[in-house]
Write a protein that holds these residues in place. Structure first.
Motif: not given
Length: 168
Positions: A72-87
């Motif tokens: 669960f922690i890894a999924e939340v981290s992946a979501f945050v990183l994907g959101f931050v680096y999407r541009e």
């Protein structure tokens, strides 16, 4: 769930073959490999959970809970990183696509991939048909037109000229 993820990962790897000219970085297959690895891990975790439940083992169930929390922690981290680096990802992909469009001559392998991509996605250029106006192919054709793969499928008399943008 593990079987579904395995299928998705294999499908992405198989589909990659059609678009590998756009994705020059070989790390672009990394998400598909990660999906397959996650599927294997999910299968193993599922077995641990089933065995712990069947044996009514407190240690096994505790291990299962700890693994689920880490995931669960890894999924939340992946979501945050994907959101931050999407541009950044969007900019990198557009830059790579523009370089492939620059190599378009209507005959080479990059040209075949560009035509295939535009026909399959029903698009023209990276953002729109005006992206073609800066390419070497557009200026060298003499008639200042975009490739016929930009034409809408229902447009019968499309020539690729920019004076008919409704057909592109």
């Amino acid at each position: 769930a593990a079987a579904g993820l395995s299928y998705v990962g294999a499908y992405v790897i198989n589909t990659y073959k059609s678009y590998d000219n756009f994705l020059q970085d070989k790390y672009s297959l990394l998400p598909a490999v990660i999906i397959i690895c996650v599927a294997v891990v999910m299968f193993i975790i599922g077995l641990i959970g089933c065995c712990a439940t069947f044996r009514e083992s407190r240690v096994g169930l505790g291990l299962f809970l700890a693994i689920i929390l880490v995931i669960f922690i890894a999924e939340v981290s992946a979501f945050v990183l994907g959101f931050v680096y999407r541009e950044k990802v969007k900019t990198d992909v557009q830059g790579t696509m523009r370089s492939v469009f620059e190599k378009y001559d209507g005959k080479n392998s990059e040209s075949i991939v560009v035509d295939y991509l535009q026909e399959q996605l029903h698009c023209c250029g990276v953002k729109n048909y005006s992206d073609w106006t800066t390419t070497q192919w557009f200026n060298s054709t003499g008639n200042h037109s975009v490739p016929l793969s930009c034409c809408q499928q229902e447009a019968k008399n499309c020539t690729g000229h920019l004076d008919q943008p409704q057909e592109l």
